[in-house]
Scaffold this motif. Structure first.
Motif, PDB file in Angstrom:
ATOM      1  N   UNK A 379       0.802  -1.219   0.000  1.00 53.15           N
ATOM      2  CA  UNK A 379       0.000   0.000   0.000  1.00 53.15           C
ATOM      3  C   UNK A 379       0.831   1.263   0.000  1.00 53.15           C
ATOM      4  N   UNK A 380       0.119   2.392   0.138  1.00 55.79           N
ATOM      5  CA  UNK A 380       0.792   3.690   0.226  1.00 55.79           C
ATOM      6  C   UNK A 380       0.183   4.443   1.392  1.00 55.79           C
ATOM      7  N   UNK A 381       0.986   5.301   2.035  1.00 60.96           N
ATOM      8  CA  UNK A 381       0.448   6.098   3.132  1.00 60.96           C
ATOM      9  C   UNK A 381       0.881   7.552   2.988  1.00 60.96           C
ATOM     10  N   UNK A 382      -0.038   8.472   3.258  1.00 59.88           N
ATOM     11  CA  UNK A 382       0.293   9.886   3.267  1.00 59.88           C
ATOM     12  C   UNK A 382      -0.639  10.590   4.244  1.00 59.88           C
ATOM     13  N   UNK A 383      -0.340  11.865   4.528  1.00 57.30           N
ATOM     14  CA  UNK A 383      -1.191  12.548   5.515  1.00 57.30           C
ATOM     15  C   UNK A 383      -1.262  14.038   5.254  1.00 57.30           C
ATOM     16  N   UNK A 384      -2.295  14.649   5.817  1.00 56.33           N
ATOM     17  CA  UNK A 384      -2.429  16.101   5.804  1.00 56.33           C
ATOM     18  C   UNK A 384      -2.589  16.504   7.256  1.00 56.33           C
ATOM     19  N   UNK A 385      -1.913  17.566   7.662  1.00 57.87           N
ATOM     20  CA  UNK A 385      -2.051  17.944   9.064  1.00 57.87           C
ATOM     21  C   UNK A 385      -1.813  19.434   9.276  1.00 57.87           C
ATOM     22  N   UNK A 386      -2.572  19.981  10.191  1.00 53.98           N
ATOM     23  CA  UNK A 386      -2.389  21.376  10.540  1.00 53.98           C
ATOM     24  C   UNK A 386      -2.414  21.458  12.063  1.00 53.98           C
ATOM     25  N   UNK A 387      -1.459  22.204  12.632  1.00 55.38           N
ATOM     26  CA  UNK A 387      -1.344  22.261  14.081  1.00 55.38           C
ATOM     27  C   UNK A 387      -2.629  22.817  14.706  1.00 55.38           C
ATOM     28  N   UNK A 388      -3.089  22.101  15.725  1.00 59.31           N
ATOM     29  CA  UNK A 388      -4.309  22.433  16.470  1.00 59.31           C
ATOM     30  C   UNK A 388      -5.605  22.383  15.651  1.00 59.31           C
ATOM     31  N   UNK A 389      -5.539  21.881  14.448  1.00 58.88           N
ATOM     32  CA  UNK A 389      -6.761  21.684  13.658  1.00 58.88           C
ATOM     33  C   UNK A 389      -7.046  20.180  13.527  1.00 58.88           C
TER      34      UNK A 389
END
Lengths: 410, 125
Positions: A379-389
């Motif tokens: 598989x593949x893994x990725x992410x989106x992230x924003x501090x405190x959101x």
């Protein structure tokens, strides 16, 4: 005039004779030269042949070649020594001398012999699951690679190279044994500590005051972290060692997600969190390894719980992606991953500073494990992230992973 | 008054065995204990307990060997067993044990009270 003419004829005859003689000698000479060059070439060919044979014979790994019918045409010195063969094997068919056995000790049939497979399939066959059974009954674990010999699109035969991997196998065995022992020996005292503390806290051994209860709770929680750490470390070493074999079975993915969420219900309730699970009805025919999938989800879900403040939300979505894949999303409304940490979060033992500052405990192994499982399941893994959101992890898997096996085509 | 159900605890780790025995006695079970597989087998065949709590990883005779020996006995074939272990499920030994279709509890995943609950559920008390 007549004389001159006759004279001329004689002279011409002479010239002709001399010319023919020169031609004769010249051609003789040429012929001799050619013959000698021919001889030289022959000698050179012979020399090159001997050189090639010497080179083949001196290769440190075992080399065996067969013709297109499987009759042995060449064995090098290393092969002879490794499997105690001699030249009497030359010309014999593999069928007559099936000396290969698999991991369970069963003899490998001729058809399944890597050399034979290379001939039939016309491609490279690699395996490290076999061993040679020698005349002296000593087994020799080998890594085998067999290739068809192809010239002008015609299969002339096959060549097999094998290497003694007894030592590597032994090291693997020792490592697995260590992991096995560690798993038992480390967990036993930890579970015992848990149970004794639990008994004291329950008042079974007499009443305890609030302070004592508070401290016992610390002992209990500390010990629980140790249990988690041991489990994580063992899972990581199993993944790294490859002792965790991938077993693909049809999976009801929604069911697996619900089970994992249920296992974490206490943590979810403690922090008054909401969890949504959405599974696209169109998604069918998923094949995966249940144990690994659970381990992956367990890590993503516990991370989402751990790194999200009270009253937060977790959304888990499962949906098809194209015709051959599906995507699993675990989204939280938590502390997020700072930009400085984004590149490192899958690194073994790494922990982001924002969550360390909040004194949230963790081993730094969870996402490393997740990544390693994702790789094992193609598989593949990725992410989106924003501090405190919040953070959204996406994992895409093929509906039916095609595994790279140690043994191809066998 | 009903007679107390008899439980045999087979566990080579003393501290683990003692706390199980202690807890089960508090719960009013009649408890017999064995510190080795061999002793456990003898006691099982002699006492015919209502339930056996069996550890897997023990020296000399492990849980699987004990189960195989029990199977040679008419009573032993049907003996109710709960396996308590700390061995990971994907090991050879555990996969063989799991083939036997016995209840299985991972010690580190269960606190003492949940172990007791499972025992009570199994014994229907």
């Amino acid at each position: 005039m007549l004389f001159t003419y006759t004279n001329f004829l004689m002279v011409a005859e002479w010239f002709l004779l001399v010319f023919v003689l020169i031609l004769y000698f010249y051609s003789q000479n040429k012929l001799r030269k050619i013959k000698s060059e021919d001889k030289k070439i022959k000698i050179n060919i012979e020399k090159a042949k001997l050189q090639d044979e010497a080179m083949l014979s001196s290769i440190g790994d075992g080399v065996v070649a067969t013709d297109k019918d499987g009759a042995i045409i060449f064995i090098n010195q290393a092969a002879k020594e490794m499997i105690s063969w001699d030249d009497s094997m030359l010309g014999k068919n593999l069928a007559e001398i099936s000396l290969l056995a698999d991991e369970t000790g069963k003899h490998v049939t001729v058809e399944k012999h890597p050399l034979r497979q290379a001939l039939i399939k016309r491609k490279k066959i690699v395996s490290s699951n076999y061993h040679f059974v020698r005349k002296d009954k000593l087994d020799l674990a080998v890594y085998i690679s067999a290739m068809p010999i192809i010239l002008n699109n015609e299969v002339l035969g096959a060549i097999e190279v094998f290497r003694d991997i007894t030592k590597e196998k032994e090291i693997d065995r020792i490592k697995s044994e260590f992991v096995f022992l560690a798993s038992h020996q480390l967990r036993t005292p930890l579970s015992t500590i848990n149970w004794y503390v639990e008994m004291l806290m329950s008042g079974d051994a007499g009443p305890i005051n609030d302070d004592q209860k508070k401290y016992l709770k610390e002992v209990y929680e500390g010990n629980q972290r140790m249990v988690e750490m041991v489990n994580d470390l063992l899972n990581v070493s199993r993944l790294d060692l490859g002792t965790l074999m991938v077993q693909l079975v049809p999976v009801d993915i929604k069911n697996v997600v619900e089970e994992v969420v249920k296992e974490n219900q206490v943590g979810i309730d403690d922090k008054k969190m909401r969890v949504n699970i959405e599974c696209d009805e169109k998604l069918k025919g998923v094949e995966s390894d249940i144990k690994m999938l659970k381990m992956l989800l367990q890590n993503l879900v516990t991370n989402a719980i751990k790194y999200t403040p009270e009253n937060g939300q977790i959304d888990i979505m499962i949906e098809p992606s194209g015709k051959k894949d599906f995507i699993l999303t675990v989204a939280d409304s938590g502390y997020g991953i700072p930009d400085s940490a984004k590149e490192k979060i899958f690194t073994k033992l790494y922990r982001a500073e924002n969550v360390m500052a909040k004194e949230i405990t963790g081993t730094g192994l969870g996402l490393y494990m997740v990544k390693s499982i994702v790789e094992k399941l193609q598989g593949k893994i990725w992410f989106e992230s924003e501090v405190n959101k919040g953070t959204k992890f996406f994992v895409s898997f093929p509906l039916k992973p095609i595994l790279k096996k140690k043994t191809i085509a066998i | 008054m009903k007679t107390a159900k008899k439980i045999l605890v087979i566990e080579n780790e003393k501290a683990t065995r003692k706390i199980l025995v202690d807890k089960l006695q508090r719960e009013n079970f009649s408890v017999v204990e064995a510190g080795s597989g061999q002793q456990g087998l003898e006691l099982a065949l002699k006492e015919h307990p209502d339930l056996i709590l069996l550890d897997v990883f023990m020296p000399n005779m492990n849980g699987l060997e004990l189960i195989n020996k029990l199977h040679q006995d008419d009573w032993g074939k049907q003996a109710p067993i709960i396996i308590l272990s700390n061995i990971s499920e994907d090991t050879q030994l555990m996969s063989e044990i799991k083939h036997q279709n016995y209840d299985y509890l991972m010690k580190t995943n269960h606190n003492l009270s949940s172990v007791v609950e499972k025992i009570k559920a199994k014994l229907e008390v």
